[in-house]
Design a protein around this motif. Structure first.
Motif, PDB file in Angstrom:
ATOM      1  N   VAL A  18      -7.452   4.444  -9.923  1.00 13.95           N
ATOM      2  CA  VAL A  18      -5.989   4.990 -10.092  1.00 13.95           C
ATOM      3  C   VAL A  18      -4.846   5.109 -10.835  1.00 13.95           C
ATOM      4  CG1 VAL A  18      -3.822   3.875  -9.167  1.00 13.95           C
ATOM      5  CG2 VAL A  18      -5.671   3.029  -7.974  1.00 13.95           C
ATOM      6  N   TRP A  48       2.531  -0.135   7.124  1.00 12.77           N
ATOM      7  CA  TRP A  48       3.888   0.457   5.350  1.00 12.77           C
ATOM      8  C   TRP A  48       3.266  -0.797   4.906  1.00 12.77           C
ATOM      9  CZ3 TRP A  48       1.206   3.376   2.041  1.00 12.77           C
ATOM     10  CH2 TRP A  48       0.972   4.411   2.186  1.00 12.77           C
ATOM     11  N   GLN A  49       4.351  -1.923   5.517  1.00 17.31           N
ATOM     12  CA  GLN A  49       5.030  -3.214   4.984  1.00 17.31           C
ATOM     13  C   GLN A  49       4.335  -4.291   4.884  1.00 17.31           C
ATOM     14  OE1 GLN A  49       8.357  -4.499   7.892  1.00 17.31           O
ATOM     15  NE2 GLN A  49       9.877  -3.787   6.840  1.00 17.31           N
ATOM     16  N   ILE A  79       0.233  -3.425   4.743  1.00 13.06           N
ATOM     17  CA  ILE A  79      -0.056  -2.977   2.982  1.00 13.06           C
ATOM     18  C   ILE A  79       1.030  -2.740   2.061  1.00 13.06           C
ATOM     19  CG2 ILE A  79      -0.939  -0.947   2.209  1.00 13.06           C
ATOM     20  CD1 ILE A  79      -1.743   0.621   4.704  1.00 13.06           C
ATOM     21  N   SER A  80       1.726  -2.855   2.022  1.00 12.84           N
ATOM     22  CA  SER A  80       2.527  -2.715   0.632  1.00 12.84           C
ATOM     23  C   SER A  80       2.895  -3.708   0.040  1.00 12.84           C
ATOM     24  CB  SER A  80       4.152  -2.297   0.630  1.00 12.84           C
ATOM     25  OG  SER A  80       4.051  -0.948   0.883  1.00 12.84           O
ATOM     26  N   MET A  81       2.709  -5.122   1.033  1.00 10.60           N
ATOM     27  CA  MET A  81       3.225  -6.589   0.565  1.00 10.60           C
ATOM     28  C   MET A  81       1.701  -7.109   0.355  1.00 10.60           C
ATOM     29  SD  MET A  81       5.377  -8.304   3.359  1.00 10.60           S
ATOM     30  CE  MET A  81       4.401  -7.687   5.526  1.00 10.60           C
ATOM     31  N   CYS A 100      -1.249  -5.126  -1.449  1.00 11.95           N
ATOM     32  CA  CYS A 100      -1.248  -4.053  -2.327  1.00 11.95           C
ATOM     33  C   CYS A 100      -0.546  -3.532  -3.530  1.00 11.95           C
ATOM     34  CB  CYS A 100      -1.690  -2.654  -2.010  1.00 11.95           C
ATOM     35  SG  CYS A 100      -2.783  -2.737  -0.985  1.00 11.95           S
ATOM     36  N   HIS A 101       0.949  -3.430  -3.618  1.00  8.44           N
ATOM     37  CA  HIS A 101       1.731  -3.638  -4.080  1.00  8.44           C
ATOM     38  C   HIS A 101       2.088  -4.574  -5.762  1.00  8.44           C
ATOM     39  CE1 HIS A 101       5.142  -1.743  -6.081  1.00  8.44           C
ATOM     40  NE2 HIS A 101       6.065  -2.218  -6.059  1.00  8.44           N
ATOM     41  N   PRO A 102       2.188  -5.646  -4.824  1.00  9.68           N
ATOM     42  CA  PRO A 102       2.195  -6.727  -6.271  1.00  9.68           C
ATOM     43  C   PRO A 102       1.023  -6.681  -7.194  1.00  9.68           C
ATOM     44  CG  PRO A 102       2.880  -7.517  -3.913  1.00  9.68           C
ATOM     45  CD  PRO A 102       2.444  -6.821  -3.691  1.00  9.68           C
ATOM     46  N   SER A 162      -1.371  -3.826  -7.540  1.00 13.40           N
ATOM     47  CA  SER A 162      -1.134  -2.947  -8.511  1.00 13.40           C
ATOM     48  C   SER A 162      -0.036  -2.350  -9.515  1.00 13.40           C
ATOM     49  CB  SER A 162      -1.235  -1.424  -7.832  1.00 13.40           C
ATOM     50  OG  SER A 162      -0.282  -1.285  -7.093  1.00 13.40           O
ATOM     51  N   ALA A 163       1.190  -3.478  -9.164  1.00 15.72           N
ATOM     52  CA  ALA A 163       2.165  -2.954  -9.395  1.00 15.72           C
ATOM     53  C   ALA A 163       2.430  -3.841 -11.013  1.00 15.72           C
ATOM     54  CB  ALA A 163       3.542  -3.575  -9.662  1.00 15.72           C
ATOM     55  N   ARG A 164       1.163  -4.931 -10.978  1.00 17.01           N
ATOM     56  CA  ARG A 164       1.127  -6.207 -11.840  1.00 17.01           C
ATOM     57  C   ARG A 164      -0.599  -5.280 -13.027  1.00 17.01           C
ATOM     58  NH1 ARG A 164       3.213 -11.770  -9.964  1.00 17.01           N
ATOM     59  NH2 ARG A 164       1.374 -11.171  -7.978  1.00 17.01           N
ATOM     60  N   ALA A 210      -2.252  -2.911 -12.898  1.00 18.91           N
ATOM     61  CA  ALA A 210      -2.589  -1.213 -13.112  1.00 18.91           C
ATOM     62  C   ALA A 210      -1.195  -1.050 -14.236  1.00 18.91           C
ATOM     63  CB  ALA A 210      -2.803  -0.075 -11.568  1.00 18.91           C
ATOM     64  N   THR A 226      -0.977 -14.981  -1.262  1.00 16.26           N
ATOM     65  CA  THR A 226      -0.555 -13.951  -1.048  1.00 16.26           C
ATOM     66  C   THR A 226      -0.184 -13.202   0.081  1.00 16.26           C
ATOM     67  OG1 THR A 226      -0.841 -13.231  -3.718  1.00 16.26           O
ATOM     68  CG2 THR A 226       0.495 -11.062  -2.148  1.00 16.26           C
ATOM     69  N   ALA A 279       2.222 -12.514   3.537  1.00 17.86           N
ATOM     70  CA  ALA A 279       1.922 -11.261   4.217  1.00 17.86           C
ATOM     71  C   ALA A 279       1.644 -11.238   5.458  1.00 17.86           C
ATOM     72  CB  ALA A 279       1.012 -10.473   3.504  1.00 17.86           C
ATOM     73  N   TRP A 290       8.322 -10.040  -4.381  1.00 17.77           N
ATOM     74  CA  TRP A 290       7.105  -9.479  -4.520  1.00 17.77           C
ATOM     75  C   TRP A 290       7.242  -8.563  -2.786  1.00 17.77           C
ATOM     76  CZ3 TRP A 290       5.601  -6.479  -7.733  1.00 17.77           C
ATOM     77  CH2 TRP A 290       5.639  -6.920  -9.468  1.00 17.77           C
ATOM     78  N   GLN A 291       7.272  -9.470  -1.875  1.00 14.46           N
ATOM     79  CA  GLN A 291       7.212  -8.655  -0.798  1.00 14.46           C
ATOM     80  C   GLN A 291       8.207  -7.956  -0.177  1.00 14.46           C
ATOM     81  OE1 GLN A 291       7.052 -12.034   2.244  1.00 14.46           O
ATOM     82  NE2 GLN A 291       4.633 -12.331   2.465  1.00 14.46           N
ATOM     83  N   MET A 302       7.755  -3.825   0.335  1.00 18.25           N
ATOM     84  CA  MET A 302       8.113  -2.846   1.034  1.00 18.25           C
ATOM     85  C   MET A 302       8.689  -1.273   0.724  1.00 18.25           C
ATOM     86  SD  MET A 302       8.509  -5.926   4.731  1.00 18.25           S
ATOM     87  CE  MET A 302       9.702  -7.122   2.710  1.00 18.25           C
ATOM     88  N   HIS A 359       6.190   0.483  -2.298  1.00 14.68           N
ATOM     89  CA  HIS A 359       5.084   0.978  -2.369  1.00 14.68           C
ATOM     90  C   HIS A 359       4.712   1.891  -1.532  1.00 14.68           C
ATOM     91  CE1 HIS A 359       0.554   1.053  -2.984  1.00 14.68           C
ATOM     92  NE2 HIS A 359       0.500   0.703  -1.393  1.00 14.68           N
TER      93      HIS A 359
END
Lengths: 208, 208, 208, 208
Positions: free
Chosen positions: C111, C163-164, C166-168, C170-172, C174-176, C178, C193, C197, D163-164, D168, D171
């Motif tokens: 990524v 999206w919601q 998936i985001s809940m 993945c984002h925590p 990849s943000a932390r 990656a 987590t 979700a 985070w959630q 949302m 991401h």
DNA sequence: GATGAATGAGCCTTCATTCAT
DNA sequence: AATGAATGAAGGCTCATTCAT
């Protein structure tokens, strides 16, 4: 029963490809890969028939030299037959032939290539010269000598006279085409230049 | 206060190194590394003054062209002054000068290099020709026309006549030296060839 | 019998080396020399299989894309089988799988690399996205639509809902990991987590 | 009286040029020469203010970090004022702001750049994360904790809840725009996504 | 004999960095 | 402080040559 000697068909195939590539790119810019592609053989095969790029280049020059030599044999014949014919028409034919040769794209490329490589391969350039211009000049000088002996021409220095005739034909073409990248002379221009060369030559060396 | 324009000393230094390398190896076989070494600058500096190998090569041709042009300005002067002097001595001087130029090692190398690169850089070859042989021929043809008008020469085609004179001087030298890698003519041979050229030229176009 | 097509062993060997180098350095900072060393082939061989550094990079992305696509085929199967099973356990499994994928070092590097090259290779970045996140989102949205039709979920906008979820997940991660270069979450944190979700998702879209 | 400290005008000028170049090319592909040109200073001046390319890059990240920090101070204020206002409108505003930030070209480039350089400069990436996403998350989590204490929200794990909410919002934008190089969402899509985020968040954590 | 995969030296060019002015 | 000329170490890529098949 096969042979990789000078007679092999594959060898000729390689030389043909090499000629096309070397003529259009020069020695240094030509690549063995492109030669192999052009000759439709593998790169490895190149090295079966020739030891190196230099050897292949050398073989090409030698071949060109041989072709030139063979072509010039007809000059000998013509010169011998011309002993008794009229001088002017013969010289005109000679001049025209020279100029037509010098405007041919392949000849232009060959001269460019050999000249461009003369620093690196003086021996080859020398061979090329000897078989072509050198031999032609020598034959013409000998013929002039004969004509002088026969009283049909008056020239103190046949060597210089021969160079003058050849130069008046070849130089205007090669200077403009091979060096200046100008378009080659058309038939009419060749005719006029050839006639002028003969006329000037005979004004200086003709009978009376 | 420094300048990277055409006047920069370092630029000249690079061009000098490049000339040596390009002249002896041709464009393709010359390497920027060797040029840098020869010019005693770093490889990077080369690219401060010239965008690429091609640009450096081009600048070299342009410079040679300019030098040739400047040198030929004196030809103009000589031709103008020659209007009233005797024709034969003037032509002899011209012929001698031409041949001496054509036997100079640098000139030989330059012609070889430009010819070898003519396929890849036709524009540069053309510029080189225009500034040198082309310009010289045009000036001589114009002079011949003037002499004809003044009744001191008789020539129907001044263009061809000019090529004949130039060719009789240059071709024997460049064919043998630049192409044939034979040793350049010595002073005596130049004298005899020049005199023969003048003699033949005047036999054809001289008064009476 | 050899082949330099996509099946060649050497090609794979090169791609493996390239992956290691590109992943850890990014496109611009990776050097073909290092890739060759890493792949244990010569630099020249690299160019037998790939036309350029860009082409090699592109092939790497395409390969990663293909692997992702193949892996996501199992998602299709799972989604199909999940039609009749309980929703919550299935979503939990999905969330866990996503997060485990996102914490893998290779995925993190991939990524980072694609993002870092997105400005220069938008087409490749797009392909990578389409085969991965884009495809996954589309499949999940389709599944949600089916569940809504079956009365097992209530969602007006399946696209946003997908999206919601998936985001809940993945984002925590990849943000932390990656972006923030923080250590990846351990299993316990992933479990919590993921469950959160699912819980939040079902609170919003679950039956009743 | 001049200073090369962080306040110097020339320093800012350099950082501005560097930002433009680094953002559009990434660290490795950016060149100091282009930065100098873009910043309208000489290459030498770059090294008066920054020890190396890495140092300049680092200073850029630090500056971005500081700007982000300053911008996030207003978040603190908003969060404090939001204590007594209605939760939903406030969260909607927060979500909208986040998404608008994430679709900005400069932010997209910054994230791409930092992610692409995270392998080489983990410390800088970490600082960037801490000042941005990390700090924002911490503030939101603290605010959620307060709301829980005040009985206006019900959440067991404020950390995960924060985070959630952030995920949302962010991401779907960064996955599609920064990674997928898709066009950024328009205002309408942002509005709908933001409202859906608030709605889902409140379904899970809202009162009752 | 013929192939073509593989090599590694070398080429042109770029670029971060230094330093005299 | 500011400049920009100069450097030399890489970098991407090509190519003559070799060798196992």
């Amino acid at each position: 029963m096969s042979e990789s000697g000078p007679e092999s068909a594959k060898r000729k195939q390689i030389l043909d490809g090499a000629r096309r590539v070397f003529l259009s790119a020069g020695f240094a810019a030509a690549s063995m890969g492109e030669i192999a592609r052009e000759a439709k053989v593998s790169k490895g095969t190149l090295y079966v028939y020739f030891d190196s790029k230099e050897a292949l280049f050398g073989a090409l020059i030698v071949e060109a030299k041989r072709e030139t030599s063979e072509r010039l044999l007809s000059l000998d014949t013509e010169l011998r037959e011309a002993r008794d014919s009229d001088i002017a028409p013969f010289l005109t034919m000679l001049a025209t032939g020279l100029m037509e040769k010098f405007r041919m794209p392949n000849h232009v490329s060959m001269v460019r290539m050999v000249m461009g490589a003369a620093d690196r391969f003086p021996g080859l350039a020398r061979q090329f010269y000897d078989a072509g211009a050198g031999y032609g000049h020598a034959r013409l000088a000998a013929w002039i000598t004969e004509q002088v002996a026969a009283g049909r021409l008056v020239a103190e220095d046949a060597d210089i006279a021969a160079w003058q005739f050849i130069s008046m034909c070849c130089h205007p073409v090669s200077a403009r085409v091979a060096l200046g990248t100008l378009p080659p002379p058309d038939d009419e221009r060749i005719r006029r230049t050839a006639e002028a060369a003969v006329s000037t030559f005979l004004a200086a060396y003709g009978p009376r």
